[in-house]
Design a protein around this motif. Sequence first.
Motif, PDB file in Angstrom:
ATOM      1  N   ALA A  19      -9.100   7.083  21.637  1.00 39.80           N
ATOM      2  CA  ALA A  19     -10.236   7.709  20.953  1.00 39.80           C
ATOM      3  C   ALA A  19     -10.543   6.978  19.648  1.00 39.80           C
ATOM      4  O   ALA A  19     -11.714   6.755  19.308  1.00 39.80           O
ATOM      5  CB  ALA A  19      -9.942   9.183  20.686  1.00 39.80           C
ATOM      6  N   ALA A  20      -9.506   6.579  18.916  1.00 37.87           N
ATOM      7  CA  ALA A  20      -9.701   5.857  17.661  1.00 37.87           C
ATOM      8  C   ALA A  20     -10.398   4.519  17.913  1.00 37.87           C
ATOM      9  O   ALA A  20     -11.308   4.132  17.157  1.00 37.87           O
ATOM     10  CB  ALA A  20      -8.362   5.639  16.960  1.00 37.87           C
ATOM     11  N   LEU A  21      -9.984   3.807  18.948  1.00 36.81           N
ATOM     12  CA  LEU A  21     -10.633   2.530  19.271  1.00 36.81           C
ATOM     13  C   LEU A  21     -12.117   2.741  19.579  1.00 36.81           C
ATOM     14  O   LEU A  21     -12.973   1.970  19.116  1.00 36.81           O
ATOM     15  CB  LEU A  21      -9.937   1.864  20.455  1.00 36.81           C
ATOM     16  CG  LEU A  21      -8.551   1.285  20.165  1.00 36.81           C
ATOM     17  CD1 LEU A  21      -7.844   0.916  21.470  1.00 36.81           C
ATOM     18  CD2 LEU A  21      -8.639   0.085  19.233  1.00 36.81           C
ATOM     19  N   MET A  60     -18.224   2.389  13.658  1.00 40.78           N
ATOM     20  CA  MET A  60     -18.016   1.391  12.608  1.00 40.78           C
ATOM     21  C   MET A  60     -18.456   0.007  13.041  1.00 40.78           C
ATOM     22  O   MET A  60     -18.233  -0.964  12.338  1.00 40.78           O
ATOM     23  CB  MET A  60     -16.538   1.372  12.207  1.00 40.78           C
ATOM     24  CG  MET A  60     -16.060   2.707  11.691  1.00 40.78           C
ATOM     25  SD  MET A  60     -14.260   2.809  11.742  1.00 40.78           S
ATOM     26  CE  MET A  60     -14.057   4.541  12.060  1.00 40.78           C
ATOM     27  N   ARG A  61     -19.012  -0.066  14.242  1.00 37.03           N
ATOM     28  CA  ARG A  61     -19.469  -1.333  14.813  1.00 37.03           C
ATOM     29  C   ARG A  61     -18.368  -2.386  14.861  1.00 37.03           C
ATOM     30  O   ARG A  61     -18.623  -3.583  14.737  1.00 37.03           O
ATOM     31  CB  ARG A  61     -20.685  -1.856  14.051  1.00 37.03           C
ATOM     32  CG  ARG A  61     -21.903  -0.970  14.193  1.00 37.03           C
ATOM     33  CD  ARG A  61     -23.109  -1.608  13.513  1.00 37.03           C
ATOM     34  NE  ARG A  61     -24.025  -0.573  13.098  1.00 37.03           N
ATOM     35  CZ  ARG A  61     -24.087  -0.051  11.872  1.00 37.03           C
ATOM     36  NH1 ARG A  61     -23.294  -0.483  10.937  1.00 37.03           N
ATOM     37  NH2 ARG A  61     -24.958   0.885  11.590  1.00 37.03           N
ATOM     38  N   ALA A  62     -17.132  -1.930  14.990  1.00 41.94           N
ATOM     39  CA  ALA A  62     -16.013  -2.864  15.123  1.00 41.94           C
ATOM     40  C   ALA A  62     -16.075  -3.504  16.504  1.00 41.94           C
ATOM     41  O   ALA A  62     -16.448  -2.862  17.488  1.00 41.94           O
ATOM     42  CB  ALA A  62     -14.685  -2.146  14.940  1.00 41.94           C
ATOM     43  N   LYS A  75       0.843  -1.196   0.000  1.00 44.45           N
ATOM     44  CA  LYS A  75       0.000   0.000   0.000  1.00 44.45           C
ATOM     45  C   LYS A  75       0.878   1.245   0.000  1.00 44.45           C
ATOM     46  O   LYS A  75       2.058   1.175   0.342  1.00 44.45           O
ATOM     47  CB  LYS A  75      -0.950   0.004   1.196  1.00 44.45           C
ATOM     48  CG  LYS A  75      -0.296   0.233   2.550  1.00 44.45           C
ATOM     49  CD  LYS A  75      -1.355   0.226   3.644  1.00 44.45           C
ATOM     50  CE  LYS A  75      -0.816   0.596   4.998  1.00 44.45           C
ATOM     51  NZ  LYS A  75      -0.341   1.950   5.154  1.00 44.45           N
ATOM     52  N   ALA A  76       0.262   2.368  -0.347  1.00 49.67           N
ATOM     53  CA  ALA A  76       1.018   3.611  -0.400  1.00 49.67           C
ATOM     54  C   ALA A  76       0.485   4.666   0.562  1.00 49.67           C
ATOM     55  O   ALA A  76       1.174   5.642   0.839  1.00 49.67           O
ATOM     56  CB  ALA A  76       0.996   4.180  -1.819  1.00 49.67           C
ATOM     57  N   ARG A  77      -0.728   4.472   1.051  1.00 52.91           N
ATOM     58  CA  ARG A  77      -1.347   5.470   1.920  1.00 52.91           C
ATOM     59  C   ARG A  77      -1.825   4.800   3.207  1.00 52.91           C
ATOM     60  O   ARG A  77      -1.519   3.639   3.452  1.00 52.91           O
ATOM     61  CB  ARG A  77      -2.531   6.139   1.200  1.00 52.91           C
ATOM     62  CG  ARG A  77      -2.151   6.837  -0.108  1.00 52.91           C
ATOM     63  CD  ARG A  77      -1.271   8.025   0.052  1.00 52.91           C
ATOM     64  NE  ARG A  77      -1.990   9.064   0.781  1.00 52.91           N
ATOM     65  CZ  ARG A  77      -1.432  10.136   1.284  1.00 52.91           C
ATOM     66  NH1 ARG A  77      -0.162  10.352   1.128  1.00 52.91           N
ATOM     67  NH2 ARG A  77      -2.136  11.018   1.931  1.00 52.91           N
ATOM     68  N   HIS A  78      -2.594   5.496   3.989  1.00 54.79           N
ATOM     69  CA  HIS A  78      -2.994   5.020   5.307  1.00 54.79           C
ATOM     70  C   HIS A  78      -3.915   3.803   5.273  1.00 54.79           C
ATOM     71  O   HIS A  78      -3.749   2.886   6.061  1.00 54.79           O
ATOM     72  CB  HIS A  78      -3.667   6.145   6.093  1.00 54.79           C
ATOM     73  CG  HIS A  78      -2.741   7.266   6.416  1.00 54.79           C
ATOM     74  ND1 HIS A  78      -2.427   8.253   5.516  1.00 54.79           N
ATOM     75  CD2 HIS A  78      -2.042   7.537   7.541  1.00 54.79           C
ATOM     76  CE1 HIS A  78      -1.571   9.094   6.079  1.00 54.79           C
ATOM     77  NE2 HIS A  78      -1.331   8.686   7.308  1.00 54.79           N
ATOM     78  N   LEU A  93      -7.234   2.814  12.131  1.00 51.58           N
ATOM     79  CA  LEU A  93      -8.500   3.551  12.111  1.00 51.58           C
ATOM     80  C   LEU A  93      -9.046   3.688  10.694  1.00 51.58           C
ATOM     81  O   LEU A  93     -10.203   3.362  10.422  1.00 51.58           O
ATOM     82  CB  LEU A  93      -8.319   4.933  12.746  1.00 51.58           C
ATOM     83  CG  LEU A  93      -9.510   5.889  12.656  1.00 51.58           C
ATOM     84  CD1 LEU A  93     -10.707   5.346  13.430  1.00 51.58           C
ATOM     85  CD2 LEU A  93      -9.108   7.268  13.181  1.00 51.58           C
ATOM     86  N   TYR A  94      -8.223   4.172   9.762  1.00 55.37           N
ATOM     87  CA  TYR A  94      -8.694   4.391   8.393  1.00 55.37           C
ATOM     88  C   TYR A  94      -9.024   3.074   7.694  1.00 55.37           C
ATOM     89  O   TYR A  94      -9.969   2.994   6.901  1.00 55.37           O
ATOM     90  CB  TYR A  94      -7.659   5.176   7.588  1.00 55.37           C
ATOM     91  CG  TYR A  94      -7.291   6.492   8.237  1.00 55.37           C
ATOM     92  CD1 TYR A  94      -8.261   7.322   8.799  1.00 55.37           C
ATOM     93  CD2 TYR A  94      -5.973   6.900   8.330  1.00 55.37           C
ATOM     94  CE1 TYR A  94      -7.924   8.520   9.410  1.00 55.37           C
ATOM     95  CE2 TYR A  94      -5.628   8.099   8.944  1.00 55.37           C
ATOM     96  CZ  TYR A  94      -6.605   8.900   9.475  1.00 55.37           C
ATOM     97  OH  TYR A  94      -6.271  10.077  10.086  1.00 55.37           O
ATOM     98  N   SER A  95      -8.279   2.046   8.016  1.00 51.91           N
ATOM     99  CA  SER A  95      -8.543   0.733   7.419  1.00 51.91           C
ATOM    100  C   SER A  95      -9.845   0.142   7.953  1.00 51.91           C
ATOM    101  O   SER A  95     -10.606  -0.475   7.209  1.00 51.91           O
ATOM    102  CB  SER A  95      -7.374  -0.208   7.697  1.00 51.91           C
ATOM    103  OG  SER A  95      -6.197   0.300   7.082  1.00 51.91           O
ATOM    104  N   ALA A  96     -10.096   0.333   9.250  1.00 54.69           N
ATOM    105  CA  ALA A  96     -11.351  -0.147   9.834  1.00 54.69           C
ATOM    106  C   ALA A  96     -12.537   0.566   9.192  1.00 54.69           C
ATOM    107  O   ALA A  96     -13.560  -0.071   8.877  1.00 54.69           O
ATOM    108  CB  ALA A  96     -11.355   0.069  11.346  1.00 54.69           C
TER     109      ALA A  96
END
Length: 179
Positions: free
Chosen positions: A157-159, A166-168, A92-95, A127-130
């Motif tokens: 905070a991200a968690l 995101m209902r993770a 990958k190249a980004r977040h 975070l961004y992947s989730a």
Amino acid sequence: MAEKALIVVDMINTYDHPDAEVLRESVREVLPNVRRVIERARAEDIAVIYVNDNFGLWRSHHDELLDKVLSGPHADLVAPIRPGGDSLFVVKARHSIFYDTPLEYLLRQRGIESVVLCGQVTEQCILYSALDAHIRHLQVVVAEDACASIHGDLAEAALQMMKRNMRARLARSTDDDLF
């Protein structure tokens, strides 16, 4: 039962970047848990997919990236969790692990509907992947004790954002129902 995959995010790392010193300390703390999660996935015959930055080496094969890291000063942070012969690898190249990568296609081809995320950095790439997994209608589990961070407060905070927005499902590396 939905097919599952473990996605190991950005753990093949040279640690030669801003914030690397702080990140290395966090990685040292979570490394045993990352290793545990990978070993559990392999033992349960769950696909292990490494999605990793390419350090700007667009011609790189994953073995070349791994060789570069393992010959560097922080090989001890990578060697215990290096990809196995049956591991898959996406550059990958980004977040986000999905942004301009073939990951979504790979997951769909394998019928994977649920992903467990571990790696780095909780408040950035995890975070961004989730979020991107959620908008693709994938079930998301975050192995929270197998994710390294730079800023602990932002990571927490991200968690919470992943859980609420995101209902993770947040899990620990030792939880029986991680997978």
